[in-house]
Structure formats: structure tokens, C-alpha cells
Design a protein around this motif. Structure first.
Motif, PDB file in Angstrom:
ATOM      1  N   ARG A 159     -14.437  10.436   2.783  1.00 59.09           N
ATOM      2  CA  ARG A 159     -13.942  11.199   1.624  1.00 59.09           C
ATOM      3  C   ARG A 159     -14.988  11.211   0.517  1.00 59.09           C
ATOM      4  O   ARG A 159     -15.201  12.218  -0.144  1.00 59.09           O
ATOM      5  CB  ARG A 159     -12.616  10.610   1.134  1.00 59.09           C
ATOM      6  N   ASN A 205      -4.447   4.731  11.499  1.00 54.06           N
ATOM      7  CA  ASN A 205      -4.976   4.712  10.129  1.00 54.06           C
ATOM      8  C   ASN A 205      -6.419   4.241   9.954  1.00 54.06           C
ATOM      9  O   ASN A 205      -7.106   4.707   9.058  1.00 54.06           O
ATOM     10  CB  ASN A 205      -4.029   3.887   9.217  1.00 54.06           C
ATOM     11  N   ARG A 206      -6.905   3.315  10.754  1.00 56.08           N
ATOM     12  CA  ARG A 206      -8.293   2.866  10.620  1.00 56.08           C
ATOM     13  C   ARG A 206      -8.983   3.039  11.964  1.00 56.08           C
ATOM     14  O   ARG A 206      -8.746   2.280  12.902  1.00 56.08           O
ATOM     15  CB  ARG A 206      -8.342   1.421  10.136  1.00 56.08           C
ATOM     16  N   ASN A 242      -7.831   8.204  -2.892  1.00 53.26           N
ATOM     17  CA  ASN A 242      -6.404   8.362  -2.574  1.00 53.26           C
ATOM     18  C   ASN A 242      -5.601   8.622  -3.854  1.00 53.26           C
ATOM     19  O   ASN A 242      -6.126   8.528  -4.985  1.00 53.26           O
ATOM     20  CB  ASN A 242      -5.843   7.174  -1.771  1.00 53.26           C
ATOM     21  N   ASP A 257     -12.118   6.230   6.194  1.00 54.69           N
ATOM     22  CA  ASP A 257     -11.511   7.232   5.311  1.00 54.69           C
ATOM     23  C   ASP A 257     -12.215   7.226   3.954  1.00 54.69           C
ATOM     24  O   ASP A 257     -12.485   8.286   3.367  1.00 54.69           O
ATOM     25  CB  ASP A 257     -10.021   6.944   5.076  1.00 54.69           C
ATOM     26  N   ASN A 264     -13.422   1.038   5.288  1.00 55.13           N
ATOM     27  CA  ASN A 264     -12.548   2.009   5.949  1.00 55.13           C
ATOM     28  C   ASN A 264     -13.262   3.363   6.027  1.00 55.13           C
ATOM     29  O   ASN A 264     -13.736   3.877   5.017  1.00 55.13           O
ATOM     30  CB  ASN A 264     -11.274   2.101   5.095  1.00 55.13           C
ATOM     31  N   ASP A 290       0.891  -1.160   0.000  1.00 54.00           N
ATOM     32  CA  ASP A 290       0.000   0.000   0.000  1.00 54.00           C
ATOM     33  C   ASP A 290       0.928   1.208   0.000  1.00 54.00           C
ATOM     34  O   ASP A 290       1.762   1.354   0.897  1.00 54.00           O
ATOM     35  CB  ASP A 290      -0.892  -0.023   1.251  1.00 54.00           C
ATOM     36  N   ASP A 322      -3.384  12.142  -0.141  1.00 58.06           N
ATOM     37  CA  ASP A 322      -2.164  11.560   0.419  1.00 58.06           C
ATOM     38  C   ASP A 322      -0.942  12.445   0.186  1.00 58.06           C
ATOM     39  O   ASP A 322      -0.079  12.524   1.022  1.00 58.06           O
ATOM     40  CB  ASP A 322      -1.813  10.145  -0.113  1.00 58.06           C
TER      41      ASP A 322
END
Ligand code: BGC
Length: 360
Positions: free
Chosen positions: A214, A150-151, A266, A210, A208, A74, A294
Motif C-alpha cells: 500500500r 490476511n498475511r 488502513n 499489505d 506485513n 484489530d 478497509d
């Protein structure tokens, strides 16, 4: 005098933290300069329930730390884990970083192995947010200070263990900034001037938060600015460059010139989408807009070259620094009260105007 000031500051900071942290249910997305962001900056003492001045210093380095990453393959998490390793080693910790290969069962095993080995602290990037309860029970039973990264689990899940803290960003802010990047273009996103911004959304792993935020807040920023929007397609690209390329190629073949904006959750997917845009003979910022999140090096280069409209810095180094700082507070005996277990690092909008500031 100085002492009184420091104490007053500590009190003000912890009050600010109480107001600003642990608010995963909060409705108000951060927007650039709005001040509404859950704004526990990385330099703040992370919602410790102990007064900042009573937290003993952690032993200087020398401990062992286990780091679990959801998968090594990733792009963003690669930068992140490299920073973590560098910072931890620089401070004298013995670090082992393991690859979960996107497999929660495998990661559970890795966590158990670290516990058996007797690590002093864990830093965990869960494979599945839905596995948070299980992870938290495991580290709590073993009494290991743990930083999740991150999560983000919910505040309720984290409340089960007071030696646990989450370090990340408020993904609503990044979505809002993506929308603002589009609003700031010459046409405000409506390239053909028909009064409707038509877009496709290339989504990360929807499990996720995020990806969820988003997707939601990028479009919400357009709507909040009074724009009419139409989603031509939304496809799950799992944060992956090749998937970004495939999805954009399919959508460009299907919807052609109708697509005015490509939102990618991302940068890696945006770089893939850019390949498809170029193959389709389209030109970013002239007949289509493209944004990611990112600020990967590759994306910064494309923003500078005018091949991406913009991106949003997801500050891997800042988050790694904050994660280690929180870990050290835990090692020093700090505990976190329920509702105050999230520490957020701010996102930053990256445009052709300021991109050089982010390039190494
Ligand atoms: C990043 C993605 C990354 C994901 C991994 C997100 O915050 O923006 O690039 O793939 O985290 O969970």
C-alpha cells in the motif's frame, strides 16, 4: 449439452486460474478496471490442481475448525473473525477462535493445541509473515488442511504443502486505488498548485506485505499519472488508531500546511489521523486529503460526511466466505499445486458518490 458446457467452463476457469494465481512476484499492480489484477475471484475454484468436477463434496458441516487470529484488538480483523465464525457456525461446524495477542510464540502453541485436539481444519491469520515456514511445516506434519488468511506468504513457502491455500487480497490493488482517489480530487492532490504533491505516509506493520504494497503503490499511482511527489515523512503506525492520531498530530505540528495528503495504510489509523487534522483546525477535502483502506463502518461515516477523501473496501465478508469455501474444498480432498495457492478477493474504491452502497 449442458454437461459439455459445464465441463468447458471448468476447463476455462482452471486455465484462467493458472494464469492469474500464485503470482506474488508479479509486477503488475491491479488497478480499478485494468483487468491486470490477479483475479481469482472468490467464486472461482481456487486453483485446485484437481479438475473442479472431480472434487468430492465436503461433508456438510459437522467438523471442527480452529481459527487463529493474530490479535483480537484489530478493528479490521474483528469484523473478519466475526464473519468467519458466523459463516462456519451457520454451516454446522464447531468453531474455536483464539487470540494470538500479537505474539507468534503464543500462536504456535495455539496451533499445536488445535492439532492435539484433532481439529479437522485450521484457518490461520499468522502473527508474523516470517513465521510462515514454521507454521506450514507444523500443519503439514500433522496433515491438517489449512487456510492462511490476511498475511500472505510467498508462493515458494506455500509450495511445501499441497493442502494449504492462502485467501486474501492483492494489496498492490488497494495502494493503486488510494492513489487514484487522490488523483480524482478537484486538485489532483496538489492543493497549493505548486506542481508537487506533498504527503505523509502512516504505515501499518511493515512486516506485513499489505503495509509494504500500500505504501509503494499509492505513491506509484501518482507518479504513473505524471505527478511529482514529495514524502515529508513515513512513520510506522502498526495499524492502530491511537498511533495514527499521534503520528498525524506530530507531522501536522512539524510540517503544517505543507502536508497536502495523508495516506494511511488502513482506516483505523486514518480515523486517528482525522482527529489530529480536526484538532489542528484543518478541513479534509478543502486544505488536506485523507485516505485509508478497509471501509470500516466508522470510515464510511466519515467519507459520507466529507471528513475522509475516500477509502478502499477490504472485503472482510467476501474473504471470510472465500476462506470457508476453500476450507471445504480441502476437506473434500482438493489439493493445490505449487504457484496456484493464492485466492484473491477484489478491493473496491469507496468515494462520497458510492459510499451509501457500502453502508449497512
Ligand atoms: C488491514 C488492516 C489490518 C491488517 C491486519 C490489513 O489487511 O487493512 O486494517 O490491521 O490487515 O493484518
Amino acid at each position: 449439452m449442458k454437461k459439455t458446457l459445464a465441463l468447458a467452463l471448468a476447463v476455462v476457469m482452471s486455465l484462467g486460474l493458472l494464469a492469474g494465481c500464485g503470482n506474488s512476484g508479479e509486477k503488475n499492480p491491479g488497478s480499478s478496471g485494468s483487468g491486470s489484477t490477479p483475479n481469482t475471484s472468490a467464486s472461482n475454484p481456487g486453483g485446485s490442481s484437481n479438475p473442479a468436477n472431480s472434487i468430492p463434496e465436503a461433508p456438510a458441516g459437522g467438523g471442527t475448525v480452529g481459527v487463529c487470529i493474530y490479535k483480537f484488538d484489530d478493528a479490521f480483523m474483528t469484523t473478519y473473525r466475526n464473519s468467519l465464525e458466523e459463516i462456519l457456525e451457520g454451516k454446522g461446524y464447531k468453531v474455536t477462535v483464539v487470540d494470538g495477542n500479537n505474539d507468534q510464540a503464543k500462536q504456535n502453541e495455539q496451533i499445536n493445541n488445535f492439532i492435539t485436539q484433532g481439529v479437522d481444519a485450521l484457518i490461520i491469520n499468522p502473527v508474523m509473515t516470517s513465521a510462515a515456514d514454521q507454521i506450514i511445516t507444523t500443519v503439514k506434519d500433522a496433515n491438517i488442511p489449512t487456510v492462511l488468511i490476511n498475511r500472505e506468504p510467498t508462493a515458494e513457502q506455500m509450495a511445501a504443502y499441497d493442502k494449504l491455500v492462502y485467501v486474501g487480497c492483492d494489496a498492490r490493488q488497494s495502494g493503486t486505488m488510494q492513489g487514484e482517489l487522490i488523483l480524482d480530487t478537484a486538485t489532483g492532490g496538489d492543493i497549493n498548485g505548486d506542481g508537487v504533491i506533498k504527503y505523509i505516509m502512516i504505515q501499518g506493520d511493515p512486516e506485513n506485505i499489505d503495509a509494504q504494497y500500500r505504501t509503494e503503490f499509492s505513491v506509484k499511482a501518482l507518479e504513473d499519472a505524471g505527478k511529482k511527489v514529495e514524502q515529508l515523512n513515513l512513520t510506522r503506525g502498526d495499524w492502530d488508531r491511537n498511533r495514527g492520531q499521534e503520528i498525524a498530530a506530530n507531522d501536522l505540528a512539524q510540517f503544517g500546511d505543507q502536508i497536502e495528503v495523508i495516506f494511511c495504510n488502513n482506516d483505523d489509523m486514518a480515523i486517528g489521523a482525522l482527529q489530529a487534522i480536526q484538532q489542528a483546525g484543518r478541513k479534509v477535502n478543502e486544505d488536506i486529503y485523507l485516505v485509508g483502506v478497509d471501509a470500516l463502518d466508522a470510515a464510511l461515516n466519515e467519507v459520507q460526511a466529507g471528513n475522509m477523501t475516500g477509502t478502499v473496501l477490504n472485503d472482510a465478508v467476501g474473504q471470510a466466505t472465500a476462506a470457508v469455501a476453500e476450507m471445504e474444498k480441502l476437506l473434500g480432498g482438493a489439493t493445490y499445486s505449487s504457484g496456484n495457492q493464492s485466492v484473491y478477493v477484489d478491493y473496491v474504491k469507496v468515494t462520497p458518490e458510492n459510499v451509501s452502497e457500502f453502508m449497512k
